[in-house]
Design a protein around this motif. Structure first.
Motif, mmCIF file in Angstrom:
data_model
loop_
_atom_site.group_PDB
_atom_site.id
_atom_site.type_symbol
_atom_site.label_atom_id
_atom_site.label_comp_id
_atom_site.label_asym_id
_atom_site.label_seq_id
_atom_site.Cartn_x
_atom_site.Cartn_y
_atom_site.Cartn_z
ATOM 1 N N UNK A 162 4.918 -51.294 -11.471
ATOM 2 C CA UNK A 162 4.223 -52.440 -12.042
ATOM 3 C C UNK A 162 3.087 -52.891 -11.135
ATOM 4 N N UNK A 163 1.962 -53.196 -11.767
ATOM 5 C CA UNK A 163 0.807 -53.710 -11.030
ATOM 6 C C UNK A 163 0.163 -54.786 -11.893
ATOM 7 N N UNK A 164 0.874 -55.910 -12.006
ATOM 8 C CA UNK A 164 0.415 -57.062 -12.781
ATOM 9 C C UNK A 164 0.195 -56.687 -14.238
ATOM 10 N N UNK A 165 -1.042 -56.575 -14.709
ATOM 11 C CA UNK A 165 -1.286 -56.246 -16.115
ATOM 12 C C UNK A 165 -1.018 -54.782 -16.437
ATOM 13 N N UNK A 166 -0.886 -53.966 -15.408
ATOM 14 C CA UNK A 166 -0.679 -52.532 -15.595
ATOM 15 C C UNK A 166 0.793 -52.145 -15.449
ATOM 16 N N UNK A 167 1.169 -51.117 -16.203
ATOM 17 C CA UNK A 167 2.403 -50.372 -15.909
ATOM 18 C C UNK A 167 1.980 -48.930 -15.698
ATOM 19 N N UNK A 168 2.206 -48.411 -14.492
ATOM 20 C CA UNK A 168 1.936 -47.019 -14.191
ATOM 21 C C UNK A 168 3.216 -46.227 -14.420
ATOM 22 N N UNK A 169 3.096 -45.087 -15.115
ATOM 23 C CA UNK A 169 4.278 -44.287 -15.443
ATOM 24 C C UNK A 169 4.035 -42.835 -15.044
ATOM 25 N N UNK A 170 4.896 -42.300 -14.183
ATOM 26 C CA UNK A 170 4.856 -40.883 -13.858
ATOM 27 C C UNK A 170 5.569 -40.087 -14.932
ATOM 28 N N UNK A 171 5.051 -38.907 -15.227
ATOM 29 C CA UNK A 171 5.645 -38.083 -16.281
ATOM 30 C C UNK A 171 5.356 -36.616 -15.978
ATOM 31 N N UNK A 172 5.806 -35.745 -16.874
ATOM 32 C CA UNK A 172 5.418 -34.341 -16.830
ATOM 33 C C UNK A 172 5.172 -33.903 -18.262
ATOM 34 N N UNK A 173 3.950 -33.434 -18.548
ATOM 35 C CA UNK A 173 3.546 -33.147 -19.929
ATOM 36 C C UNK A 173 3.655 -31.671 -20.291
ATOM 37 N N UNK A 174 4.096 -30.841 -19.375
ATOM 38 C CA UNK A 174 4.161 -29.405 -19.641
ATOM 39 C C UNK A 174 5.151 -29.054 -20.736
ATOM 40 N N UNK A 175 4.855 -27.980 -21.455
ATOM 41 C CA UNK A 175 5.753 -27.524 -22.511
ATOM 42 C C UNK A 175 7.083 -27.034 -21.938
ATOM 43 N N UNK A 176 7.084 -26.722 -20.635
ATOM 44 C CA UNK A 176 8.306 -26.258 -19.986
ATOM 45 C C UNK A 176 9.084 -27.411 -19.342
ATOM 46 N N UNK A 177 8.894 -28.621 -19.848
ATOM 47 C CA UNK A 177 9.566 -29.813 -19.314
ATOM 48 C C UNK A 177 11.065 -29.582 -19.121
ATOM 49 N N UNK A 178 11.702 -28.975 -20.097
ATOM 50 C CA UNK A 178 13.162 -28.795 -20.064
ATOM 51 C C UNK A 178 13.614 -27.866 -18.936
ATOM 52 N N UNK A 179 12.697 -27.093 -18.378
ATOM 53 C CA UNK A 179 13.049 -26.158 -17.312
ATOM 54 C C UNK A 179 13.121 -26.838 -15.944
ATOM 55 N N UNK A 180 12.700 -28.089 -15.870
ATOM 56 C CA UNK A 180 12.618 -28.780 -14.588
ATOM 57 C C UNK A 180 13.637 -29.914 -14.510
ATOM 58 N N UNK A 181 14.663 -29.742 -13.685
ATOM 59 C CA UNK A 181 15.637 -30.821 -13.495
ATOM 60 C C UNK A 181 14.982 -31.994 -12.784
ATOM 61 N N UNK A 182 13.846 -31.738 -12.137
ATOM 62 C CA UNK A 182 13.155 -32.796 -11.412
ATOM 63 C C UNK A 182 12.069 -33.466 -12.283
ATOM 64 N N UNK A 183 12.001 -33.122 -13.553
ATOM 65 C CA UNK A 183 11.149 -33.849 -14.500
ATOM 66 C C UNK A 183 12.031 -34.897 -15.179
ATOM 67 N N UNK A 184 11.828 -36.159 -14.830
ATOM 68 C CA UNK A 184 12.781 -37.195 -15.235
ATOM 69 C C UNK A 184 12.247 -38.138 -16.310
ATOM 70 N N UNK A 185 10.936 -38.134 -16.537
ATOM 71 C CA UNK A 185 10.343 -39.025 -17.546
ATOM 72 C C UNK A 185 9.450 -38.191 -18.453
#
Length: 326
Positions: A162-185
């Motif tokens: 959180x940064x006041x008016x902002x919400x910063x969100x980390x993600x992973x957009x790759x099609x291989x998302x399911x292959x990464x146990x370390x991709x959590x969002x």
């Protein structure tokens, strides 16, 4: 029936936990405002060294292979050093109810507060009992202020900043998302945050993921970025897959206000410190370059040992879940 404990008990004895049944009015709008209440994890009964196949992240995997995985007793000492700092600043501390042989250190994974709303994270299925361990605290919150995303939404607190008016969100957009146990969002998590908090500016960041190499893996957004002070941030360029997304943050904060960490410092978790106030942070005692920079900008640095916990690819922000900030 839960045993009542004083605030001092909560900070110094993790086998007891705070149990005042007063109403909790949640309030968090950024990462640095004065902290008043927090959930701090526990390492009291972390269990044996995991099997290699059960490692959740590449850094834990590295230490399992090397035979240097952290010992429970060492991690308890580190967490109690952090608890002592909270006591010094009169922060109300909640500890999870102890579950035998369960890693309950990283409370940031299991939930987060946005404004006055507690979001239960959709975490890895075998960590669900960690949420049950803080139920006594959630029972003190207005039930209408506790929500959970639908099942298809993956999101963890380390990816939400959180940064006041902002919400910063980390993600992973790759099609291989399911292959990464370390991709959590996932991208559904980003969209859910946008729909649930329409009054906020939600900005997502595609993070670098690697199941095997901790030097090239940003497990969460707070592994490569975090605001500090009033208008400054700690950032690691290599954690971002899209340079323009990294540049957005540099432009927002101003290059002169960004502390750029190296790959080695990212590996050591330099961006994962924790703010008690705009002018007070808790940092690992070995982060010499960062701590010197913070002090040069008028920020008090409370140094604690946390290098053993860092072996599980998490540090101070990961093991804390803020409930109330001014």
């Amino acid at each position: 029936m839960m045993e009542k404990a004083t605030k001092r008990d909560c900070n110094t004895n993790p086998t007891r936990y705070f149990c005042s049944m007063k109403k909790l009015d949640l309030h968090v709008q950024n990462e640095t405002s004065r902290l008043r209440a927090v959930v701090l994890g526990t390492a009291r009964s972390n269990g044996p060294v995991p099997d290699l196949k059960d490692a959740y992240d590449p850094k834990s995997r590295e230490h399992i292979i090397a035979g240097t995985y952290p010992k429970n007793e060492d991690m308890v000492v580190e967490m109690e050093a952090l608890a002592a700092v909270f006591e010094k600043y009169q922060v109300e501390v909640f500890r999870p109810k102890q579950i035998e042989d369960c890693n309950q250190i990283f409370t940031r994974d299991i939930g987060f507060v946005i404004d006055d709303i507690f979001v239960k994270a959709n975490i890895l299925p075998d960590r669900e009992e960690e949420l049950e361990a803080i139920k006594y605290m959630l029972d003190q919150v207005d039930p209408e202020k506790v929500i959970r995303p639908p099942e298809e939404v993956h999101i963890e607190g380390g990816d939400v900043m959180l940064y006041n008016d902002y919400i910063f969100v980390g993600t992973y957009r790759g099609e291989d998302y399911a292959d990464y146990i370390i991709a959590r969002t996932n991208v559904e998590g980003v969209e859910w945050v946008k729909k649930t908090f329409p009054h906020k500016k939600v900005v997502s960041f595609n993070l670098r993921k690697d199941n095997l190499d901790p030097y090239n893996n940003a497990l969460h957004l707070d592994c490569c970025f975090q605001p500090v002070g009033v208008d400054k941030c700690i950032i690691y360029k290599g954690g971002f897959l899209q340079e323009e997304e990294y540049q957005f943050l540099v432009d927002l904060f101003g290059k002169e206000n960004c502390f750029e960490i190296t790959q080695q410092e990212m590996y050591e978790m330099n961006s994962n410190i924790f703010s008690i106030a705009p002018d007070v942070v808790v940092s690992e005692r070995n982060f010499t370059r960062l701590n010197t920079w913070l002090r040069s900008h008028g920020i008090t640095v409370e140094e604690v040992p946390y290098a053993e916990i860092a072996k599980q690819e998490g540090l101070l922000r990961c093991s804390t879940l803020p409930l109330i900030r001014d």
